[in-house]
Write a protein that holds these residues in place. Structure first.
Motif, PDB file in Angstrom:
ATOM      1  N   MET A   1      17.550   3.493   3.972  1.00  0.00           N
ATOM      2  CA  MET A   1      16.956   4.508   3.109  1.00  0.00           C
ATOM      3  C   MET A   1      15.627   4.919   3.733  1.00  0.00           C
ATOM      4  O   MET A   1      14.819   4.074   4.115  1.00  0.00           O
ATOM      5  CB  MET A   1      16.721   3.948   1.707  1.00  0.00           C
ATOM      6  CG  MET A   1      16.037   4.917   0.749  1.00  0.00           C
ATOM      7  SD  MET A   1      17.143   6.214   0.168  1.00  0.00           S
ATOM      8  CE  MET A   1      18.142   5.259  -0.970  1.00  0.00           C
ATOM      9  N   SER A   2      15.389   6.208   3.833  1.00  0.00           N
ATOM     10  CA  SER A   2      14.127   6.646   4.435  1.00  0.00           C
ATOM     11  C   SER A   2      13.705   7.978   3.844  1.00  0.00           C
ATOM     12  O   SER A   2      14.537   8.799   3.485  1.00  0.00           O
ATOM     13  CB  SER A   2      14.283   6.791   5.952  1.00  0.00           C
ATOM     14  OG  SER A   2      15.320   7.701   6.247  1.00  0.00           O
ATOM     15  N   VAL A   3      12.372   8.133   3.686  1.00  0.00           N
ATOM     16  CA  VAL A   3      11.818   9.417   3.275  1.00  0.00           C
ATOM     17  C   VAL A   3      11.645  10.256   4.524  1.00  0.00           C
ATOM     18  O   VAL A   3      10.919   9.880   5.444  1.00  0.00           O
ATOM     19  CB  VAL A   3      10.465   9.231   2.567  1.00  0.00           C
ATOM     20  CG1 VAL A   3       9.878  10.583   2.189  1.00  0.00           C
ATOM     21  CG2 VAL A   3      10.641   8.369   1.328  1.00  0.00           C
ATOM     22  N   VAL A   4      12.301  11.367   4.562  1.00  0.00           N
ATOM     23  CA  VAL A   4      12.251  12.176   5.767  1.00  0.00           C
ATOM     24  C   VAL A   4      10.849  12.738   5.981  1.00  0.00           C
ATOM     25  O   VAL A   4      10.240  12.546   7.018  1.00  0.00           O
ATOM     26  CB  VAL A   4      13.293  13.315   5.687  1.00  0.00           C
ATOM     27  CG1 VAL A   4      13.205  14.196   6.921  1.00  0.00           C
ATOM     28  CG2 VAL A   4      14.687  12.744   5.560  1.00  0.00           C
ATOM     29  N   GLU A   5      10.313  13.424   4.967  1.00  0.00           N
ATOM     30  CA  GLU A   5       8.997  14.056   5.144  1.00  0.00           C
ATOM     31  C   GLU A   5       8.456  14.456   3.786  1.00  0.00           C
ATOM     32  O   GLU A   5       9.184  14.947   2.922  1.00  0.00           O
ATOM     33  CB  GLU A   5       9.128  15.305   6.022  1.00  0.00           C
ATOM     34  CG  GLU A   5       7.808  15.875   6.483  1.00  0.00           C
ATOM     35  CD  GLU A   5       7.145  14.980   7.513  1.00  0.00           C
ATOM     36  OE1 GLU A   5       5.920  14.826   7.428  1.00  0.00           O
ATOM     37  OE2 GLU A   5       7.846  14.443   8.382  1.00  0.00           O
ATOM     38  N   GLN A   6       7.149  14.208   3.559  1.00  0.00           N
ATOM     39  CA  GLN A   6       6.489  14.711   2.373  1.00  0.00           C
ATOM     40  C   GLN A   6       5.842  16.054   2.697  1.00  0.00           C
ATOM     41  O   GLN A   6       5.303  16.248   3.788  1.00  0.00           O
ATOM     42  CB  GLN A   6       5.437  13.722   1.888  1.00  0.00           C
ATOM     43  CG  GLN A   6       6.039  12.456   1.279  1.00  0.00           C
ATOM     44  CD  GLN A   6       4.981  11.464   0.889  1.00  0.00           C
ATOM     45  OE1 GLN A   6       4.692  10.558   1.648  1.00  0.00           O
ATOM     46  NE2 GLN A   6       4.399  11.635  -0.284  1.00  0.00           N
ATOM     47  N   ALA A   7       5.885  16.944   1.727  1.00  0.00           N
ATOM     48  CA  ALA A   7       5.320  18.272   1.936  1.00  0.00           C
ATOM     49  C   ALA A   7       3.801  18.172   2.115  1.00  0.00           C
ATOM     50  O   ALA A   7       3.145  17.284   1.560  1.00  0.00           O
ATOM     51  CB  ALA A   7       5.645  19.171   0.751  1.00  0.00           C
ATOM     52  N   SER A   8       3.250  19.103   2.883  1.00  0.00           N
ATOM     53  CA  SER A   8       1.812  19.105   3.126  1.00  0.00           C
ATOM     54  C   SER A   8       1.351  20.521   3.415  1.00  0.00           C
ATOM     55  O   SER A   8       2.158  21.428   3.664  1.00  0.00           O
ATOM     56  CB  SER A   8       1.443  18.181   4.291  1.00  0.00           C
ATOM     57  OG  SER A   8       2.036  18.662   5.489  1.00  0.00           O
TER      58      SER A   8
END
Length: 800
Positions: A145-152
């Motif tokens: 399980m991985s978070v691909v990218e948080q918005a910024s």
């Protein structure tokens, strides 16, 4: 067409000799291109089951190959990955077959989940298939399980330099002290009219206006009496001496944040605060937004920007907006500082949190390359395996996998990386990776201690297509892209050991769109492009002009199937027709309603294309996988039986009622199809002979020269315009040798009695030959050296 030789006869007619084969008209290949003004004399109209070798037309078929009795220990359900041969100094020449099983384990929310793989490789002695070994390699991959990218979003703080239009005027300043950096440390401001207490002034000297002064007291006319130096300067240089003052209005700098977690939330700081600078404003504003439910905010490294990062995971952060609302007390001018978001801007780049599941199905076909007695195995998911003979089956690396694997310049090259589960790389099908030089098992650029290994990867970001194949030559590796070619050369630089340059960077270029249709023999590679088939040996050369229409029509019908498991290619030397020669084969499935397959075979020696189709009724519709490769066998022509010869081989695996059956292996060998073959009946069509268009052509006889070695009566049927003309019966007593020094047997064939006495008249004759397949396990080798039609026509006849 054949060579046409007209001969004037005594009765006034013109006799004809139409010769196919021999020095007069060498046999050629299939030609499905549009006919030119004169049809190329070195081609057939259509052929199946024939090859042209040394100007001889020989019959060939896919014959069952010998394999070990207990392939993969007879384990049921092993899926075929690849076949081939390699040399090992301990075990000698070995043939091998590679497969795997995959089983899911675990329960979501209860126990860890993933896939258990067991890889099987059976290798055997080509001289004795009873000498074989099976090795197993077990690998477990856990789901990740991985978070691909948080918005910024990054917003720049901009200094406007705008000043007020205030009516206050006339005050003067005297700078009495500055520090070593030119910042004011003491100043006196006095005089003027229209000023008021708490008003802010810029001190201006030689274009510098960053020092800030606050008015404390004024007299009745608004003349300045006392004040305080708030900021001695931010950039530029002040000197002791006279200066001017400019009133500025009070201003606030701020942003409004709105998102799924609440809002709009407004945050403001005074632009004329105690730290009158962009860095000061940014730092103060960032500290004021610590409690926002949607974002976390920090100053950039240089202090001139605000960096917003979503507190919401993944794609939800993309809906958060940020808007500047900086204002000035005088609305006619801009505030001294503001952010680049006067209209609402969304945070960007948020991607969903993803679960990476270890797959049950790994690949179509493994990419295998042999180096120093070891085969390295790619295209098997996020890993590379290696096998060095019986008992030596292990992983080369679990760092990453690649879809195409080749050895080049001391390293392994790979394209289209498959990272370990949970490791995320964008555009993996555009990545070139390499191992450390001299250490083919090291693919990580850094060791665990942080030392550089020499391995690495590069995303070919300056091309607009994906990578499909690798062809290695002396000093250059050619990356075959979907719409072009890239050249890879060693640099000698450990930091970036390979340099790439690109061809075909336009909207469309000639590359390979299918990985399975790229193959190589020695330094010559062949691949299927978008409009032709190409040979790459230092330079690109089209070789598919004659076969393109037929080939691409078949290939386009493949897209209906969507079954790339049946597609493949291989290049190898073979022993056929008494000669060793290179061949290139492409296997293409076609016909969406009833799956069929066809192999297009190219002989680079004489630039001819021939074809092979698979017999109906062999369960072809149940074929799950077709793999092309090269097996080794002992050369039957070698007196010592020690000379290894290559066989261009096919492996077929069927799936019946959901169960994978053990694969069947076939090799392209000389001989008429029999019960051990899956090839269709051998047949060849010669071009239509338009000797005199519209005239009647009388065919008197057919002259054939051929060698053969048959174990039983073998029948060769000759047709004119698809009407049976005559049959040649080859008997074991007469046809018993294909020795290269044996003189061909010459024979004349006449029309069947049902065709009339002594002649057969047609317009535009087209000769074809079909060899009846054997119904048992017998053998029949046939080599045509010359075929000639003998006929005549009336020169005075007008077209009828």
């Amino acid at each position: 067409m054949g060579v046409v030789r007209p001969i004037k006869q005594a009765n006034g007619n013109i006799g004809l000799e139409i010769t196919y084969g021999g020095k007069e008209a060498p046999f050629g290949g299939v030609d499905s291109s549009a006919p030119p003004a004169y049809i190329d004399p070195r081609c057939f109209a259509k052929a199946d089951g024939f090859l042209v070798v040394d100007n001889k037309l020989i019959v060939a078929s896919l014959q069952k190959a010998s394999i070990p009795a207990a392939l993969w220990n007879n384990v049921v359900g092993v899926k075929l990955l690849g076949i081939g041969t390699f040399y090992n100094s301990i075990n000698g020449q070995l043939n091998y077959a590679l497969g795997y099983t995959a089983v899911r384990f675990g329960s979501v929310g209860i126990s860890p989940t993933g896939t258990d793989y067991v890889f099987y490789i059976t290798s055997w002695d080509p001289a004795d298939v009873t000498q074989y070994w099976t090795d197993l390699l077990q690998i477990t991959l856990y789901d990740a399980m991985s978070v691909v990218e948080q918005a910024s979003l990054t917003l720049d703080c901009i200094a406007s330099g705008s000043v007020s239009t205030s009516a206050a005027t006339g005050a003067t300043a005297e700078i009495t002290a500055v520090d070593s950096q030119g910042f004011i440390t003491a100043v006196t401001v006095s005089g003027g009219t229209g000023y008021f207490a708490t008003q802010y002034l810029n001190i201006v000297q030689n274009g510098t206006l960053n020092a800030l002064y606050q008015v404390d007291t004024v007299d009745g006319s608004g003349a300045i009496l006392t004040g305080t130096l708030i900021e001695g300067g931010l950039y530029g240089t002040y000197t002791v001496g006279a200066a001017n003052v400019i009133p500025i209005n009070d201003a606030s700098v701020g942003v409004t944040i709105n998102g799924p977690a609440g809002g709009p939330n407004t945050y403001t700081v005074n632009a004329l605060s105690t730290d009158y600078s962009r860095q000061g404003v940014v730092a103060l504003l960032a500290s004021n937004i610590t409690t926002d439910p949607n974002v976390s905010v920090a100053a950039s490294t240089d202090g001139y920007s605000l960096v917003f990062t979503s507190k919401l995971l993944g794609v939800d952060g993309n809906s958060i907006t940020v808007q500047d609302h900086s204002v000035n007390a005088d609305p006619t001018v801009a505030p001294p500082f503001y952010f680049s978001a006067k209209t609402a801007r969304n945070l960007e780049g948020g991607q969903l949190t993803i679960s990476t599941t270890a797959p049950l199905q790994l690949t179509n076909t493994a990419s295998i390359t042999a180096v120093g007695g070891t085969i390295y195995i790619g295209n098997v998911g996020p890993m590379i395996l290696k096998y060095s003979g019986p008992g030596l089956f292990t992983t080369s690396t679990l760092y990453t996998g690649v879809q195409v694997l080749r050895k080049f310049a001391g390293s392994m090259l790979g394209i289209c990386v498959e990272p370990q589960l949970g490791t995320l790389i964008q555009n993996t099908d555009m990545v070139l990776a390499w191992s450390a030089a001299g250490n083919l098992d090291e693919w990580s650029p850094l060791t665990s201690q942080g030392f550089v290994t020499g391995a690495g990867f590069e995303q070919l970001a300056d091309v607009g297509d994906y990578l499909a194949g690798l062809i290695i030559s002396n000093g250059t590796a050619f990356i075959i892209r979907s719409q072009g070619i890239s050249y890879v050369t060693p640099t000698g630089n450990a930091a970036l050991p390979f340099a790439t340059s690109h061809k075909g960077l336009g909207d469309r270029g000639e590359g390979a769109q299918v990985q399975q249709l790229v193959c190589q023999y020695d330094e010559t590679g062949v691949y299927v492009g978008g409009s032709n088939i190409y040979q790459l040996s230092g330079q690109i050369q089209s070789i598919g002009d004659k076969i393109a229409n037929d080939f691409f029509a078949t290939l386009q019908s493949t897209s209906v199937l969507g079954n790339s498991n049946l597609m493949g290619s291989v290049a190898s030397t073979v022993l056929l027709g008494g000669s060793e020669l290179p061949l290139v084969a492409f296997n293409i499935p076609y016909n969406s309603s009833n799956v069929k397959m066809r192999s297009f075979v190219f002989n680079p020696t004489n630039a001819t294309w021939m074809g092979f189709t698979y017999a109906n009724g062999t369960g072809i519709g149940a074929i799950d996988k077709v793999t092309l490769g090269v097996f080794s066998r002992l050369n039957s022509y070698s007196f010592s039986q020690l000379f290894n010869q290559a066989d261009l081989s096919y492996a077929f695996q069927q799936e019946i009622s959901g169960t994978l059956l053990p694969p069947s292996f076939f090799s392209l060998l000389e001989g008429v199809p029999n019960v051990n073959s899956i090839s269709n009946q051998a047949q060849v069509y010669f071009p239509v002979e338009e000797v005199l268009f519209g005239r009647d052509i009388t065919i008197d006889s057919l002259y054939v020269a051929l060698n053969g070695s048959v174990s039983e009566n073998t029948y060769v049927d000759f047709y004119l315009n698809d009407v049976l003309y005559s049959t040649l019966i080859m008997t074991p007593a007469t046809f018993n040798s294909v020795d290269l020094n044996t003189k061909p047997i010459e024979t004349s064939l006449y029309p069947l009695p049902t065709r009339g006495v002594g002649a057969f008249t047609v317009k535009s004759p087209q000769l074809s030959a079909k060899i009846r397949s054997l119904t048992d396990a017998g053998s029949a080798l046939i080599r045509f050296t010359k075929i000639m039609l003998l006929g005549s026509f009336d020169e005075a006849q007008r077209p009828t």
